[in-house]
Scaffold this motif. Structure first.
Motif, mmCIF file in Angstrom:
data_model
loop_
_atom_site.group_PDB
_atom_site.id
_atom_site.type_symbol
_atom_site.label_atom_id
_atom_site.label_comp_id
_atom_site.label_asym_id
_atom_site.label_seq_id
_atom_site.Cartn_x
_atom_site.Cartn_y
_atom_site.Cartn_z
ATOM 1 N N GLY A 337 -23.563 14.433 -24.221
ATOM 2 C CA GLY A 337 -23.458 14.955 -25.299
ATOM 3 C C GLY A 337 -22.941 14.098 -26.375
ATOM 4 N N TRP A 338 -22.667 13.005 -26.499
ATOM 5 C CA TRP A 338 -22.197 12.099 -27.489
ATOM 6 C C TRP A 338 -23.519 11.785 -28.161
ATOM 7 C CZ3 TRP A 338 -17.548 12.678 -29.002
ATOM 8 C CH2 TRP A 338 -16.702 12.984 -28.330
ATOM 9 N N THR A 339 -24.645 11.461 -27.228
ATOM 10 C CA THR A 339 -25.874 10.805 -27.857
ATOM 11 C C THR A 339 -26.466 11.961 -28.616
ATOM 12 O OG1 THR A 339 -26.051 9.584 -25.685
ATOM 13 C CG2 THR A 339 -27.793 9.782 -27.061
ATOM 14 N N LEU A 343 -27.424 11.983 -32.592
ATOM 15 C CA LEU A 343 -28.778 12.340 -32.876
ATOM 16 C C LEU A 343 -28.900 13.430 -34.090
ATOM 17 C CD1 LEU A 343 -31.808 11.458 -32.180
ATOM 18 C CD2 LEU A 343 -31.908 13.293 -30.408
ATOM 19 N N THR A 344 -27.979 14.439 -33.923
ATOM 20 C CA THR A 344 -27.821 15.641 -34.759
ATOM 21 C C THR A 344 -27.180 14.892 -36.283
ATOM 22 O OG1 THR A 344 -27.221 16.927 -32.888
ATOM 23 C CG2 THR A 344 -26.453 17.919 -35.087
ATOM 24 N N ALA A 345 -26.257 14.175 -35.959
ATOM 25 C CA ALA A 345 -25.981 13.371 -37.165
ATOM 26 C C ALA A 345 -26.845 12.815 -38.140
ATOM 27 C CB ALA A 345 -24.629 12.573 -37.009
ATOM 28 N N ALA A 346 -27.842 12.171 -37.358
ATOM 29 C CA ALA A 346 -28.659 11.258 -37.927
ATOM 30 C C ALA A 346 -29.806 12.190 -38.482
ATOM 31 C CB ALA A 346 -29.701 10.461 -36.996
ATOM 32 N N LEU A 347 -30.216 13.270 -37.946
ATOM 33 C CA LEU A 347 -31.278 14.080 -38.180
ATOM 34 C C LEU A 347 -30.797 15.005 -39.478
ATOM 35 C CD1 LEU A 347 -32.614 15.607 -34.879
ATOM 36 C CD2 LEU A 347 -34.013 14.418 -36.610
ATOM 37 N N TRP A 514 -26.461 22.315 -28.283
ATOM 38 C CA TRP A 514 -27.779 22.349 -28.489
ATOM 39 C C TRP A 514 -28.239 23.100 -29.652
ATOM 40 C CZ3 TRP A 514 -28.706 24.083 -22.691
ATOM 41 C CH2 TRP A 514 -28.537 22.919 -21.786
ATOM 42 N N PRO A 515 -27.580 24.053 -30.033
ATOM 43 C CA PRO A 515 -28.082 24.808 -31.187
ATOM 44 C C PRO A 515 -28.032 23.854 -32.529
ATOM 45 C CG PRO A 515 -26.412 26.198 -29.940
ATOM 46 C CD PRO A 515 -26.389 24.875 -29.478
ATOM 47 N N GLY A 516 -27.162 23.076 -32.551
ATOM 48 C CA GLY A 516 -26.688 22.181 -33.647
ATOM 49 C C GLY A 516 -27.991 21.129 -33.771
ATOM 50 N N LEU A 517 -28.383 20.649 -32.620
ATOM 51 C CA LEU A 517 -29.367 19.609 -32.424
ATOM 52 C C LEU A 517 -30.526 20.430 -32.921
ATOM 53 C CD1 LEU A 517 -30.485 16.720 -31.942
ATOM 54 C CD2 LEU A 517 -30.856 17.584 -29.502
ATOM 55 N N LEU A 518 -30.958 21.541 -32.554
ATOM 56 C CA LEU A 518 -32.447 22.234 -33.079
ATOM 57 C C LEU A 518 -32.119 22.364 -34.615
ATOM 58 C CD1 LEU A 518 -34.627 23.565 -31.927
ATOM 59 C CD2 LEU A 518 -33.287 25.714 -31.595
ATOM 60 N N ALA A 519 -31.378 23.026 -34.933
ATOM 61 C CA ALA A 519 -31.171 23.274 -36.345
ATOM 62 C C ALA A 519 -31.307 22.041 -37.263
ATOM 63 C CB ALA A 519 -29.855 24.015 -36.978
ATOM 64 N N ALA A 520 -30.680 20.829 -36.872
ATOM 65 C CA ALA A 520 -30.666 19.511 -37.408
ATOM 66 C C ALA A 520 -32.241 19.188 -37.532
ATOM 67 C CB ALA A 520 -29.880 18.450 -36.948
#
Ligand SMILES: [Zn+2]
Length: 627
Positions: A337-339, A343-347, A514-520
């Motif tokens: 989850g931290w990784t 990744l979300t932050a970077a994107l 998961w949704p945050g990563l997809l949106a980013a």
């Protein structure tokens, strides 16, 4: 064109989300012997669920002897195990109008064994309860579970002998106080041989069967279950989020007893067609045979995998996992989850850099976007509760069981009303709050909070949300001025929610991560292909994210509402933010039309919720209703 993209991707997401709620078709009597057939199981359901069979009734004895005969015919060598009814069970049976003495003050389990090749190996237990609630034929709860077990045992035998023994327990007095399971696990000589449990339950008459409970430290259980469920008709519906939510609810089933003893396992239930819960209408004819197929097929595959596994799952780490629309299951470690957050932050940072370069986006506008996301959550909670209470009181304030069952019959109306209310809030955000004026919005908030408190009882969460919503509504700095500000602000807000969830309850954090990563990812792709967000081509990543992510969230929203929506309709506010996370860049520019659509949705939402009172009228108050 924007309207087509906006409405089109939302409609496709909704269609896919609803399609994935379907149960598999019931398989007929010509199904191969090694597979599960709901039609075959229905023969037993029709006997068990012919009439109500609560503890102490003549029909209880009838069902008991029928099941004893069926187990004997299957070579399970059944025996009865009797134990004293608990004081709580006796009290509840008396309140129902039953007679504990007619049952000899006893709960009587039926226990059978299908011996494996290795008598020293830990055994697998298949469990369901055969008593029904008062007044309900119990075709679903738990006739479906009992019949599914008999059909699963037949299929397991057809697959050939296994190393482990299979123990089948039809428990008694589950409806009264989980007595049967307690008696088995505290008194039966086989109790220490049980290495894994598969339990079948129902809280309604249909719908997909969820795997909603495991033992503690479930990594090995989930690994085995997710592989087994691939062979089941309709796949699996399960996530570490639902397990986390259920763990924190007061409800219990027979599985609770074995779980508390540290035994691994899986617990299944279907919760659709809620009006049939403990109801006279829970007849064999009203039972959803697709639900029987889904629960039975999963129970068969899970049990068979356990019986033939080299070693049974032992408690270890917990994992994060969830199914995507029943098609496949994603499993990963808690730490990943931290990784994913990094990744979300970077994107997100990359998207912000692109947007700043192309459109002059400012950090302040992203901040305003975050506040607008908070506004949706607060406003959503307030409006969801305000609309929900129009359909009747909260279940905690239901003065009798009859009122509670009436509320269950009204649940589809509540869901439609609350869902439309959330659409209204989402459209209001997209229209821009200035389209309404803060006075009108403040009026809506005050009326909704007042309705929720007067009709639903004092609720500090709704009051608090009302204060936040009101504050953000009158504060002009809380509305973003650009599309990028609104979009990245929402992504940032969900990122923060994800961080908090990952720190506090990582099993549940997937709902944000998961949704945050997809949106980013979509935002970064948009920034790369057309950061001005004008051409349809540059919006393709947002369309894909809306379809892929939106379908998942909308599907999950229905499950969540069935589970906890009656008393916590505000959870849909979170789901609304998550859909907006993908949808914001696609919003049409015509604010007036979006605003009009928001108003129409809210009016229709109130109408639908109110209609519940007329479509499912409350019963005349009974002198002493069963509970
Ligand atoms: Zn039950």
């Amino acid at each position: 064109m924007r309207w087509a993209l906006f409405l089109g991707s939302l409609a496709v997401a909704l269609l896919i989300g609803v399609w994935a709620l379907q149960v598999p078709g019931a398989r007929g009597t010509d199904t191969p012997a090694a597979d599960f057939s709901a039609v075959r199981a229905m023969a037993d359901v029709r006997v068990i669920g012919a009439r109500p069979h609560p503890v102490g009734s003549a029909d209880h004895a009838r069902v008991q002897s029928w099941l004893f005969g069926r187990m004997a015919a299957q070579g399970l060598n059944p025996a009865l195990q009797a134990g004293a009814l608990s004081p709580e069970a006796i009290e509840r049976l008396r309140r129902w109008g039953g007679d504990p003495a007619a049952a000899g003050n006893m709960a009587v389990n039926i226990v059978g064994v299908l011996p494996g090749r290795d008598p020293s190996a830990p055994a697998v237990l298949l469990m369901a309860h055969y008593d029904s609630a008062w007044n309900s034929p119990g075709a679903a709860d738990d006739g479906a579970g009992v019949a599914a077990i008999l059909e699963a045992v037949r299929a397991i035998k057809a697959r050939g002998p296994a190393d482990r023994s299979l123990v089948v327990v039809f428990t008694d007095s589950e409806e009264l106080n989980l007595d049967g399971a307690r008696i088995f696990f505290s008194e039966h000589p086989l109790r220490d041989r049980i290495g894994a449990v598969v339990n079948l339950e129902a809280r309604g008459g249909g719908g997909r069967a969820f795997m909603f409970e495991t033992g503690r430290g479930n990594a090995e259980t989930i690994d085995l279950f997710s592989r087994a469920a691939r062979r089941a008709d309709g796949g699996a519906s399960s996530s570490s989020l639902s397990i986390f939510v259920y763990e924190n609810m007061p409800n219990g089933t027979d599985f609770t007893i074995s779980r508390n003893r540290g035994i691994a396992g899986v617990n299944f239930a279907f919760i659709g067609r809620p009006s049939q819960y403990h109801s006279p209408t829970a007849t064999p004819d009203n039972l959803d045979q697709g639900a029987v197929q889904h629960i039975g097929s999963q129970a068969l595959e899970a049990t068979d995998a356990l019986l033939r596994a080299d070693a049974l799952p032992v408690p270890g780490r917990n994992v994060v996992y969830g199914d995507y629309l029943g098609l496949f299951t994603i499993v990963h470690s808690l730490d990943l989850g931290w990784t994913l957050l990094a990744l979300t932050a970077a994107l997100g940072a990359f998207a912000a850099w692109g947007a700043r370069h192309a459109t002059g986006l400012t950090a302040a506008d992203v901040g305003r976007g975050m506040l607008s996301g908070l506004w949706v959550v607060a406003m959503g909670i307030v409006v969801a509760h305000g609309v929900r209470v129009l359909a009747g009181p909260m279940s905690s304030r239901a003065e009798s069981a009859d009122v509670y069952y009436t509320l269950l019959r009204r649940l589809p109306w509540m869901e439609a009303g609350t869902g439309l209310a959330m659409a209204a809030v989402a459209l209001a955000l997209l229209a821009g709050r200035q389209a309404f004026g803060s006075k009108l919005l403040a009026g809506v908030i005050i009326v909704a909070v007042a309705a929720a408190q007067i009709l639903g009882g004092l609720d500090p969460v709704v009051l608090g949300a009302g204060v936040v919503a009101l504050g953000l509504t009158v504060w002009s700095q809380s509305a973003p001025r650009t599309v990028w500000g609104g979009w990245l602000g929402l992504i940032a807000l969900i990122f923060v929610f994800g961080l908090m969830a990952q720190a506090a309850a990582p099993e549940a954090a997937l709902i944000f991560i998961w949704p945050g990563l997809l949106a980013a990812l979509a935002a970064a792709a948009c920034a790369l292909t057309g950061a001005r967000l004008e051409s349809p081509r540059s919006l393709i990543p947002a369309v894909v994210a809306t379809v892929v992510g939106g379908a998942w969230i909308l599907n999950l929203s229905h499950q969540v509402f069935l589970g906890v929506g009656m008393d916590l309709p505000g959870v849909l506010a979170l789901m609304t933010v998550l859909v907006l996370l993908f949808l914001v860049p696609l919003a049409p520019r015509s604010k007036g039309r979006l605003g009009a659509a928001a108003a129409a949705c809210l009016i229709l939402a109130c109408g639908l919720s109110l209609t519940a009172r007329f479509a499912e009228p409350a019963p005349a108050p009974a002198a002493d209703g069963p509970t």
